[in-house]
Design an enzyme around this catalytic site. Structure first.
Site, PDB file in Angstrom:
ATOM      1  N   GLU A  45      15.442  33.025  23.717  1.00 51.56           N
ATOM      2  CA  GLU A  45      16.644  33.851  23.918  1.00 51.56           C
ATOM      3  C   GLU A  45      17.883  32.973  23.780  1.00 51.56           C
ATOM      4  OE1 GLU A  45      16.772  36.242  27.530  1.00 51.56           O
ATOM      5  OE2 GLU A  45      18.958  36.159  27.519  1.00 51.56           O
ATOM      6  N   ARG A  49      27.049  33.508  24.715  1.00 54.81           N
ATOM      7  CA  ARG A  49      28.062  33.028  25.656  1.00 54.81           C
ATOM      8  C   ARG A  49      28.940  31.945  25.053  1.00 54.81           C
ATOM      9  NH1 ARG A  49      24.248  32.538  31.093  1.00 54.81           N
ATOM     10  NH2 ARG A  49      23.115  34.468  30.671  1.00 54.81           N
ATOM     11  N   LYS A 133      14.478  43.672  31.558  1.00 51.33           N
ATOM     12  CA  LYS A 133      14.759  42.375  32.165  1.00 51.33           C
ATOM     13  C   LYS A 133      15.074  42.638  33.637  1.00 51.33           C
ATOM     14  CE  LYS A 133      15.999  38.555  30.944  1.00 51.33           C
ATOM     15  NZ  LYS A 133      16.360  37.447  30.125  1.00 51.33           N
TER      16      LYS A 133
HETATM   17  O1  LIG Z   1      22.141  32.380  32.617  1.00 52.89           O
HETATM   18  C1  LIG Z   1      21.250  32.705  33.289  1.00 52.89           C
HETATM   19  C2  LIG Z   1      19.893  32.846  32.824  1.00 52.89           C
HETATM   20  O2  LIG Z   1      19.692  34.113  32.399  1.00 52.89           O
HETATM   21  C3  LIG Z   1      18.947  32.429  33.875  1.00 52.89           C
HETATM   22  O3  LIG Z   1      19.319  31.198  34.324  1.00 52.89           O
HETATM   23  P1  LIG Z   1      18.389  30.312  35.269  1.00 52.89           P
HETATM   24  O4  LIG Z   1      16.999  30.289  34.686  1.00 52.89           O
HETATM   25  O5  LIG Z   1      19.048  28.954  35.201  1.00 52.89           O
HETATM   26  O6  LIG Z   1      18.466  30.899  36.622  1.00 52.89           O
HETATM   27  C1  LIG Z   2      20.601  37.056  31.877  1.00 49.43           C
HETATM   28  C2  LIG Z   2      20.295  37.230  30.494  1.00 49.43           C
HETATM   29  O1  LIG Z   2      19.189  37.058  30.061  1.00 49.43           O
HETATM   30  C3  LIG Z   2      21.360  37.613  29.621  1.00 49.43           C
HETATM   31  O2  LIG Z   2      22.486  37.148  29.839  1.00 49.43           O
HETATM   32  O3  LIG Z   2      21.140  38.397  28.709  1.00 49.43           O
END
Ligand SMILES: O=C[C@H](O)COP(=O)(O)O
Ligand SMILES: CC(=O)C(=O)O
Length: 214
Positions: A45, A49, A133
């Protein structure tokens, strides 16, 4: 005929962990994809961002066709067309307002919409989404939440993401409604910045060795 949901279910079962990656330099994306796929993680994924995200999706889609690239952090309907054109195989959202969900329903590729509550999951199910999700997973109830919804929402499966790591992943993967988990721990920003793909490969191999309970 195979539906978008069938396709998404199959993607969700390809590997126990979906690495969630935010790319600052699209040039690193192909080495990253090779490190992840080489360790057995074929679903990646890329979050929308950073300004480089679409270029990274497009570069991987062209150079590493075996990778199943998800475009994450899709927040606006205008991004649907952009990620499809870049070559993403499916779309992920962190949360899903109904208006966005109505557009996502018409997307040319499957969508794994984000939810954090039972009502949100029910709303998405009523719009035809069955693979969701669960975000932010740890902060929203974790594996206990997912276990609790198995009874009332038996048709739904979830990819929990947010606050999960190698140690906590098995408690999620042991659940029947969890085909895979997502997380950033496999491709730390620091390793990406330093081009440390050997480290990412090692983290990916550990994640890949996690098994779904039969
Ligand atoms: O940005 C956030 C992701 O979706 C999950 O982040 P993480 O695995 O560091 O909690
Ligand atoms: C949280 C995640 O997977 C997203 O930002 O799409």
């Amino acid at each position: 005929m195979k539906t978008k949901t069938d396709t998404l279910r199959a993607y969700a079962r390809l590997a126990p962990v979906i690495p969630v990656v935010t790319i600052d330099d699209a040039r690193a994306s192909i080495d990253l994809a090779h490190a992840l796929l080489g360790a057995g993680l074929s679903v990646i994924e890329i979050t929308l961002r950073t300004p480089q995200a679409l270029d990274a999706i497009s570069a991987i889609a062209k150079a590493v066709p075996d990778a199943v690239i998800a475009a994450g952090t899709v927040l606006h309907e205008s991004q649907i067309r952009e990620v499809v054109d870049a070559g993403a195989k499916f779309i992920v959202t962190p949360g899903t307002p109904v208006r966005l969900a109505e557009h996502l329903r018409e997307a040319a590729i499957p969508v794994m919409p984000g939810c954090a509550t039972v009502s949100e999951a029910m709303t998405l199910a009523s719009l035809g989404f069955e693979v969701l999700k669960f975000f932010p997973a740890a902060a929203s109830g974790g594996a206990a939440w997912l276990k609790s919804v198995q009874g009332p929402l038996p048709k739904l499966s979830f990819c929990p993401t947010g606050g999960i790591d190698l140690a906590s992943a098995p408690s999620y993967l042991s659940l029947a409604n969890v085909p895979c988990v997502g997380g950033t721990w496999i491709a730390p920003q620091e390793a990406l910045k330093n081009g440390d793909f050997a480290r990412i490969g090692r983290l990916a191999a550990e994640a890949s060795a996690l098994r779904k309970a039969a």
